[in-house]
Design a protein around this motif. Structure first.
Motif, mmCIF file in Angstrom:
data_model
loop_
_atom_site.group_PDB
_atom_site.id
_atom_site.type_symbol
_atom_site.label_atom_id
_atom_site.label_comp_id
_atom_site.label_asym_id
_atom_site.label_seq_id
_atom_site.Cartn_x
_atom_site.Cartn_y
_atom_site.Cartn_z
ATOM 1 N N PRO A 49 28.032 3.251 -32.276
ATOM 2 C CA PRO A 49 29.210 3.480 -33.124
ATOM 3 C C PRO A 49 30.481 3.598 -32.275
ATOM 4 C CG PRO A 49 27.778 5.421 -33.077
ATOM 5 C CD PRO A 49 27.082 4.340 -32.328
ATOM 6 N N ARG A 51 33.155 5.541 -32.729
ATOM 7 C CA ARG A 51 33.722 6.874 -32.561
ATOM 8 C C ARG A 51 32.689 7.893 -32.071
ATOM 9 N NH1 ARG A 51 37.050 8.196 -37.832
ATOM 10 N NH2 ARG A 51 39.031 8.098 -36.769
ATOM 11 N N GLY A 52 31.576 7.432 -31.555
ATOM 12 C CA GLY A 52 30.563 8.376 -31.095
ATOM 13 C C GLY A 52 29.645 8.775 -32.248
ATOM 14 N N GLY A 53 28.923 9.841 -32.047
ATOM 15 C CA GLY A 53 28.009 10.293 -33.096
ATOM 16 C C GLY A 53 26.732 9.489 -33.018
ATOM 17 N N GLY A 54 26.530 8.653 -33.986
ATOM 18 C CA GLY A 54 25.370 7.783 -33.971
ATOM 19 C C GLY A 54 24.249 8.251 -34.865
ATOM 20 N N TYR A 55 24.430 9.375 -35.558
ATOM 21 C CA TYR A 55 23.379 9.847 -36.450
ATOM 22 C C TYR A 55 23.381 9.000 -37.703
ATOM 23 C CZ TYR A 55 20.719 12.760 -39.615
ATOM 24 O OH TYR A 55 19.794 13.207 -40.505
ATOM 25 N N THR A 56 22.230 8.505 -38.057
ATOM 26 C CA THR A 56 22.084 7.782 -39.317
ATOM 27 C C THR A 56 20.891 8.350 -40.071
ATOM 28 O OG1 THR A 56 20.673 6.122 -38.288
ATOM 29 C CG2 THR A 56 23.025 5.617 -38.404
#
Length: 70
Positions: A49, A51-56
């Motif tokens: 991603p 903007r960072g994060g990446g949790y789905t």
């Protein structure tokens, strides 16, 4: 004149050799039947991603949440 123990020993050696040859023949006839498996292609990775994060909330994560419910 051969002694009785030496003739028994040679018979044992002959039978052991015949048994070993039979086992080798059985194994070698079975080897061509084994087919090597093709390597499994890996699934293409999702791009990271922006903007960072990446949790789905993937199917795997949803299954996990279902197992934690009381």
């Amino acid at each position: 004149m051969k002694s009785k123990s030496s003739s028994q020993l040679s018979r044992r050696a002959v039978f052991a050799g015949v048994g070993t040859a039979g086992a080798v023949a059985a194994v070698s006839s079975a080897l061509p039947l084994v087919k090597p498996q093709a390597p499994v292609a890996a699934a293409p990775a999702k791009p990271a991603p922006e903007r960072g994060g990446g949790y789905t909330l993937s199917e795997h994560v949803q299954r996990y949440y279902k197992t934690t419910r009381i």
